[in-house]
Design a protein around this motif. Sequence first.
Motif, short mmCIF file in Angstrom:
data_model
loop_
_atom_site.label_atom_id
_atom_site.label_comp_id
_atom_site.label_asym_id
_atom_site.label_seq_id
_atom_site.Cartn_x
_atom_site.Cartn_y
_atom_site.Cartn_z
N ALA A 104 25.95 1.36 61.47
CA ALA A 104 26.54 0.62 62.60
C ALA A 104 27.42 -0.50 62.08
CB ALA A 104 25.44 0.06 63.50
N SER A 105 26.96 -1.18 61.03
CA SER A 105 27.74 -2.28 60.48
C SER A 105 28.96 -1.75 59.73
CB SER A 105 26.85 -3.11 59.55
OG SER A 105 27.46 -4.32 59.23
N GLU A 106 28.78 -0.65 58.99
CA GLU A 106 29.92 -0.05 58.27
C GLU A 106 30.98 0.43 59.25
OE1 GLU A 106 30.34 0.97 54.78
OE2 GLU A 106 28.52 0.08 53.99
N ASN A 107 30.54 0.83 60.44
CA ASN A 107 31.49 1.26 61.48
C ASN A 107 32.38 0.08 61.89
OD1 ASN A 107 32.62 3.02 63.44
ND2 ASN A 107 31.19 2.23 65.01
N VAL A 108 31.79 -1.10 62.04
CA VAL A 108 32.58 -2.30 62.38
C VAL A 108 33.54 -2.61 61.23
CG1 VAL A 108 32.50 -4.73 63.03
CG2 VAL A 108 30.66 -3.20 63.78
N VAL A 109 33.03 -2.54 59.99
CA VAL A 109 33.85 -2.79 58.80
C VAL A 109 35.09 -1.88 58.80
CG1 VAL A 109 33.87 -2.42 56.28
CG2 VAL A 109 31.97 -3.65 57.34
N ARG A 110 34.85 -0.61 59.09
CA ARG A 110 35.95 0.37 59.10
C ARG A 110 36.98 0.03 60.17
NH1 ARG A 110 32.43 4.23 58.15
NH2 ARG A 110 32.00 4.53 60.37
N LYS A 111 36.46 -0.32 61.37
CA LYS A 111 37.38 -0.60 62.48
C LYS A 111 38.23 -1.85 62.22
CE LYS A 111 34.12 -0.18 65.65
NZ LYS A 111 33.46 -0.23 66.97
N LEU A 112 37.71 -2.75 61.39
CA LEU A 112 38.49 -3.95 61.04
C LEU A 112 39.57 -3.64 60.01
CD1 LEU A 112 35.68 -6.65 60.69
CD2 LEU A 112 37.33 -6.43 62.56
N GLY A 113 39.50 -2.44 59.42
CA GLY A 113 40.49 -2.07 58.39
C GLY A 113 40.15 -2.64 57.03
N MET A 114 38.86 -2.90 56.77
CA MET A 114 38.47 -3.45 55.47
C MET A 114 38.44 -2.35 54.41
SD MET A 114 35.62 -6.31 56.56
CE MET A 114 35.98 -7.49 55.27
N THR A 115 38.73 -2.73 53.17
CA THR A 115 38.83 -1.77 52.07
C THR A 115 37.56 -1.81 51.22
OG1 THR A 115 41.17 -2.29 52.00
CG2 THR A 115 40.27 -1.12 50.10
N SER A 116 37.07 -0.63 50.85
CA SER A 116 35.89 -0.58 49.99
C SER A 116 36.22 -1.11 48.60
CB SER A 116 35.42 0.88 49.90
OG SER A 116 34.33 0.95 49.03
N GLU A 117 35.40 -2.05 48.10
CA GLU A 117 35.66 -2.66 46.79
C GLU A 117 34.76 -2.04 45.72
OE1 GLU A 117 37.49 -5.30 45.60
OE2 GLU A 117 38.48 -5.98 47.41
N TYR A 118 33.44 -2.22 45.88
CA TYR A 118 32.50 -1.67 44.91
C TYR A 118 31.10 -1.67 45.48
CZ TYR A 118 31.81 -6.68 43.88
OH TYR A 118 31.58 -8.02 43.98
N GLU A 119 30.21 -1.01 44.77
CA GLU A 119 28.79 -1.02 45.14
C GLU A 119 28.02 -1.81 44.09
OE1 GLU A 119 27.73 3.08 45.68
OE2 GLU A 119 29.29 3.31 47.22
N THR A 120 26.97 -2.48 44.53
CA THR A 120 26.19 -3.29 43.60
C THR A 120 24.74 -3.31 44.10
OG1 THR A 120 26.08 -5.44 42.50
CG2 THR A 120 26.76 -5.47 44.79
N THR A 121 23.88 -4.09 43.44
CA THR A 121 22.51 -4.19 43.94
C THR A 121 22.20 -5.65 44.26
OG1 THR A 121 21.73 -4.34 41.66
CG2 THR A 121 21.53 -2.21 42.72
N HIS A 122 21.32 -5.84 45.24
CA HIS A 122 20.91 -7.19 45.63
C HIS A 122 20.17 -7.83 44.46
CE1 HIS A 122 19.11 -10.51 47.75
NE2 HIS A 122 19.78 -10.20 48.84
N PRO A 123 20.60 -9.02 44.00
CA PRO A 123 19.99 -9.60 42.79
C PRO A 123 18.50 -9.89 42.94
CG PRO A 123 21.90 -10.90 43.53
CD PRO A 123 21.68 -9.83 44.55
#
Length: 177
Positions: free
Chosen positions: A140-159
């Motif tokens: 659901a959150s990634e859907n909002v991200v996509r609709k805003l036109g945001m670009t995927s940068e990288y994947e990481t892990t929560h420290p």
Amino acid sequence: MTEIRTPRLILRRWHDDDLLPLAEITADPEVMRWMDDGSVLDLEQTAEAVERWEEEWDEEGFGLFAIELLASGELAGFAGLSVPDFLPAVLPAVEIRWLLGRQFWGQGYASEAAHATLEFALQDRGLDRVVSINRMANDASENVVRKLGMTSEYETTHPVHGFALSVHSIDLTEYHG
Ligand SMILES: CC(C)(COP(=O)(O)OP(=O)(O)OC[C@H]1O[C@@H](n2cnc3c(N)ncnc32)[C@H](O)[C@@H]1OP(=O)(O)O)[C@@H](O)C(=O)NCCC(=O)NCCS
């Protein structure tokens, strides 16, 4: 006093009487599942969170807005900007965040608030870049991200918690609402 009106929402600083409706939202495990470590918050923890958000407003000149529905005056949740100190690798950065009570999902409110937040970031605060940090599989959150036109940068892990995170960004100099 910072306040933004969109067609259906008021984005504003926090009032004392927001605490109880916000605490109902932050007590819902379905809503909190993707936030921080996934724990729900009690009333005291919710009050502490609002206090931190208001401090961020005072210190940074931006923060998380309370989202109020224009039609009913109900508190629907929050959207806004925050410095993602929990993820040092992404700093310096300003993160856009959002959360709605479950009864307010599926009506386009998060996207409406997020667009207004990006305009605020660019026009009022002169920011040229904003990131979004989401737990993987938070569709659901990634859907909002996509609709805003945001670009995927990288994947990481929560420290601290170790789960997978995806980082997106948007260049606000090329943002056209
Ligand atoms: C992430 C979250 C805020 C998304 O809320 P949402 O209501 O799904 O998001 P939107 O505002 O984009 O609305 C989604 C749907 O509403 C529907 N909708 C209904 N009326 C609408 C309208 N007038 N305008 C736009 N969309 C509308 C659309 O179908 C839209 O889905 P689509 O984009 O696939 O077509 C919500 O799931 C949430 O609070 N999750 C828990 C907190 C969280 O995970 N936060 C992120 C980590 S910081």
